[in-house]
Scaffold this motif. Structure first.
Motif, PDB file in Angstrom:
ATOM      1  N   ILE A 156      57.573  14.011  64.135  1.00  0.00           N
ATOM      2  CA  ILE A 156      56.678  13.025  63.523  1.00  0.00           C
ATOM      3  C   ILE A 156      55.571  12.546  64.460  1.00  0.00           C
ATOM      4  N   PRO A 157      55.839  12.342  65.756  1.00  0.00           N
ATOM      5  CA  PRO A 157      54.761  11.811  66.618  1.00  0.00           C
ATOM      6  C   PRO A 157      53.564  12.748  66.778  1.00  0.00           C
ATOM      7  N   ALA A 158      53.760  14.047  66.588  1.00  0.00           N
ATOM      8  CA  ALA A 158      52.733  15.035  66.941  1.00  0.00           C
ATOM      9  C   ALA A 158      51.381  14.799  66.266  1.00  0.00           C
ATOM     10  N   PRO A 159      51.309  14.641  64.937  1.00  0.00           N
ATOM     11  CA  PRO A 159      49.977  14.479  64.325  1.00  0.00           C
ATOM     12  C   PRO A 159      49.274  13.191  64.758  1.00  0.00           C
ATOM     13  N   PHE A 160      50.028  12.102  64.919  1.00  0.00           N
ATOM     14  CA  PHE A 160      49.422  10.847  65.367  1.00  0.00           C
ATOM     15  C   PHE A 160      48.847  10.984  66.775  1.00  0.00           C
ATOM     16  N   LEU A 161      49.605  11.620  67.667  1.00  0.00           N
ATOM     17  CA  LEU A 161      49.137  11.791  69.043  1.00  0.00           C
ATOM     18  C   LEU A 161      47.962  12.758  69.111  1.00  0.00           C
ATOM     19  N   THR A 162      47.963  13.764  68.263  1.00  0.00           N
ATOM     20  CA  THR A 162      46.852  14.722  68.238  1.00  0.00           C
ATOM     21  C   THR A 162      45.548  14.030  67.841  1.00  0.00           C
ATOM     22  N   ILE A 163      45.595  13.242  66.778  1.00  0.00           N
ATOM     23  CA  ILE A 163      44.391  12.540  66.327  1.00  0.00           C
ATOM     24  C   ILE A 163      43.962  11.499  67.348  1.00  0.00           C
ATOM     25  N   ALA A 164      44.931  10.819  67.977  1.00  0.00           N
ATOM     26  CA  ALA A 164      44.597   9.855  69.021  1.00  0.00           C
ATOM     27  C   ALA A 164      43.892  10.546  70.184  1.00  0.00           C
ATOM     28  N   GLY A 165      44.401  11.712  70.593  1.00  0.00           N
ATOM     29  CA  GLY A 165      43.770  12.453  71.687  1.00  0.00           C
ATOM     30  C   GLY A 165      42.368  12.903  71.346  1.00  0.00           C
ATOM     31  N   LEU A 166      42.169  13.402  70.134  1.00  0.00           N
ATOM     32  CA  LEU A 166      40.835  13.839  69.716  1.00  0.00           C
ATOM     33  C   LEU A 166      39.870  12.653  69.639  1.00  0.00           C
ATOM     34  N   THR A 167      40.376  11.497  69.225  1.00  0.00           N
ATOM     35  CA  THR A 167      39.529  10.301  69.168  1.00  0.00           C
ATOM     36  C   THR A 167      39.081   9.881  70.563  1.00  0.00           C
ATOM     37  N   ILE A 168      39.989   9.978  71.523  1.00  0.00           N
ATOM     38  CA  ILE A 168      39.638   9.648  72.914  1.00  0.00           C
ATOM     39  C   ILE A 168      38.513  10.553  73.407  1.00  0.00           C
ATOM     40  N   LEU A 169      38.554  11.810  73.005  1.00  0.00           N
ATOM     41  CA  LEU A 169      37.503  12.750  73.408  1.00  0.00           C
ATOM     42  C   LEU A 169      36.143  12.381  72.812  1.00  0.00           C
ATOM     43  N   CYS A 170      36.154  11.552  71.764  1.00  0.00           N
ATOM     44  CA  CYS A 170      34.900  11.153  71.120  1.00  0.00           C
ATOM     45  C   CYS A 170      34.269   9.915  71.753  1.00  0.00           C
ATOM     46  N   PHE A 171      34.941   9.297  72.707  1.00  0.00           N
ATOM     47  CA  PHE A 171      34.378   8.105  73.339  1.00  0.00           C
ATOM     48  C   PHE A 171      32.996   8.353  73.950  1.00  0.00           C
ATOM     49  N   PRO A 172      32.748   9.519  74.548  1.00  0.00           N
ATOM     50  CA  PRO A 172      31.390   9.757  75.075  1.00  0.00           C
ATOM     51  C   PRO A 172      30.293   9.667  74.023  1.00  0.00           C
ATOM     52  N   ILE A 173      30.635   9.910  72.753  1.00  0.00           N
ATOM     53  CA  ILE A 173      29.633   9.786  71.691  1.00  0.00           C
ATOM     54  C   ILE A 173      29.101   8.356  71.648  1.00  0.00           C
ATOM     55  N   ALA A 174      30.029   7.405  71.581  1.00  0.00           N
ATOM     56  CA  ALA A 174      29.619   6.003  71.494  1.00  0.00           C
ATOM     57  C   ALA A 174      29.013   5.500  72.800  1.00  0.00           C
ATOM     58  N   LEU A 175      29.375   6.121  73.910  1.00  0.00           N
ATOM     59  CA  LEU A 175      28.866   5.681  75.208  1.00  0.00           C
ATOM     60  C   LEU A 175      27.479   6.230  75.505  1.00  0.00           C
ATOM     61  N   ARG A 176      27.191   7.442  75.052  1.00  0.00           N
ATOM     62  CA  ARG A 176      25.963   8.126  75.463  1.00  0.00           C
ATOM     63  C   ARG A 176      24.879   8.172  74.402  1.00  0.00           C
ATOM     64  N   VAL A 177      25.262   8.200  73.131  1.00  0.00           N
ATOM     65  CA  VAL A 177      24.251   8.297  72.082  1.00  0.00           C
ATOM     66  C   VAL A 177      23.385   7.047  72.084  1.00  0.00           C
ATOM     67  N   ARG A 178      22.078   7.242  71.989  1.00  0.00           N
ATOM     68  CA  ARG A 178      21.162   6.098  71.966  1.00  0.00           C
ATOM     69  C   ARG A 178      21.350   5.315  70.676  1.00  0.00           C
TER      70      ARG A 178
END
Length: 399
Positions: A156-178
């Motif tokens: 059960i934990p696998a899909p939640f952790l996968t989406i959480a990990g992918l979301t973390i990878l998206c942090f540069p979007i909010a940090l760098r996009v003007r």
């Protein structure tokens, strides 16, 4: 904002929605593996929608005050935290806490993202809002696929952790996009967005959103149950949901552009009226395959018209109040969809599918007609940019 920037925020929107998609597919696992009573499973789902509703009303307006980037980052972090808690939670109170935190995070993030996209590129508001809608639907539809691939092998934990990990990878979007924070709401208003309801176009947009999610809530709550009662195979039920989602994914941007071109207060109510006809037909079709055939045509029309709500609000709201307006309509949609899912089940138990679908159809038509009439002069307006100020006086108050 470049097309690539919109797609980046679309990816983030898809990941937020995929968490909801996973949630719906592991409820039976919560019951079987953790012993969560069936009566509490609906509460686990519902508390997330309630949290999102509250966040969109109370927190979204802060994005209009120069904090859009901060709201996106904080909302993403809260969503990740909620997903991780749900991944490792095995008792009711922990699962409820995870859903609560995740719901608040999503309710903070989505209106802020919409504000960023609308303000950055107002000339292409239709296409961009349609892209975000397509991403949202695609993410929700992908959630069950992620669960189906990961849960049997990794638990059960696998899909939640996968989406959480992918979301973390998206942090540069909010940090760098003007992000354009120039259109700031500096008025001495209440932190809430309810003063925007003095603008007739906003009220019409809220009514359109409520009608759309009235339809979605009824469809989601009854589709699998009705097909099962009609002795359809599980494959037919799953194919129906996929067929309903795909046109929204592929036609969303086109529908947004069309709404901007012909007017969202023309296209939107028309699409809702047609949707009401299809909902009525679901209640009288004699076989599962007949319902599926209606669903195919229904999905195509919705794919073209469903973007109208977001475009209508973006075009009508003051430029400096975009997040508040999007949060307001999002809250109405969340509340409508959640309440309707419960009501549809009750009506189905009391009077069968004809009563449930017909009730939905009648209310949809009433809301669509009301939105069209209330829009007034906004029906003919197809501006390239959101209006600079409210078209009617707003109620002011201390912040």
């Amino acid at each position: 904002m470049s097309r690539f920037g919109v797609l980046q925020f679309g990816l983030l929107t898809a990941l937020l929605a995929s968490g909801y998609g996973v949630m719906f597919t592991v409820l039976d696992d919560f019951r079987d593996e953790y012993g969560i009573a069936a009566s509490w499973l609906g509460t686990i789902v519902g508390i997330g929608f309630l949290a999102s509703f509250v966040a969109q009303v109370f927190l979204a307006p802060f994005a209009d005050r120069g904090h859009a980037r901060r709201l996106v980052l904080l909302g993403m972090a809260m969503n990740v935290a909620g997903l991780v808690i749900m991944a490792f939670g095995e008792v009711l109170i922990v699962l409820l806490a995870g859903r609560l935190i995740s719901g608040i995070g999503i309710g903070m993030t989505v209106p802020a993202v919409r504000r960023i996209v609308v303000v950055a590129d107002p000339d292409n508001v239709g296409n961009n809002m349609g892209t975000l809608l397509a991403a949202d639907v695609a993410g929700f539809a992908t959630g069950p696929v992620i669960s189906a691939l990961l849960v049997p092998e990794f638990g059960i934990p696998a899909p939640f952790l996968t989406i959480a990990g992918l979301t973390i990878l998206c942090f540069p979007i909010a940090l760098r996009v003007r992000i354009d924070e120039s259109a700031i709401d500096t008025g001495r208003r209440s932190q809430l967005a309810f003063d925007l309801l003095r603008i007739r176009g906003i009220v019409a947009g809220v009514m359109m959103g409520a009608a759309l999610y009235l339809m979605i809530g009824t469809f989601d709550a009854l589709w699998a149950i009705v097909l099962d009662d009609l002795d359809a195979t599980e494959f037919v039920a799953n194919v129906g949901i996929t067929i309903f989602a795909l046109p929204l994914v592929f036609l969303g941007p086109f529908g947004g552009r069309l709404a901007q071109r012909v007017g969202p207060f023309r296209l939107g109510p028309l699409g809702l009226a047609l949707g009401a006809v299809f909902m009525f037909l679901y209640g009288v079709m004699p076989t599962a395959y007949a319902m599926l055939a209606v669903g195919v045509v229904h999905a195509l029309f919705d794919g073209v018209t469903a973007s109208s709500t977001g475009v209508a609000v973006a075009m009508t709201a003051p430029r400096e109040r975009q997040a508040a307006a999007q949060g307001l309509v999002g809250a109405a949609e969340t509340l409508s969809g959640g309440a309707t899912a419960v009501l549809a089940g009750v009506l189905y138990d009391v009077g069968g599918r004809t009563l449930a679908y017909t009730t939905c159809s009648v209310i949809m038509i009433a809301l669509a007609v009301g939105a069209y009439l209330l829009a007034g002069e906004h029906r003919a307006r197809r501006p390239k940019t959101p209006v600079a100020a409210p078209t009617e006086p707003a109620v002011t108050g201390h912040a």
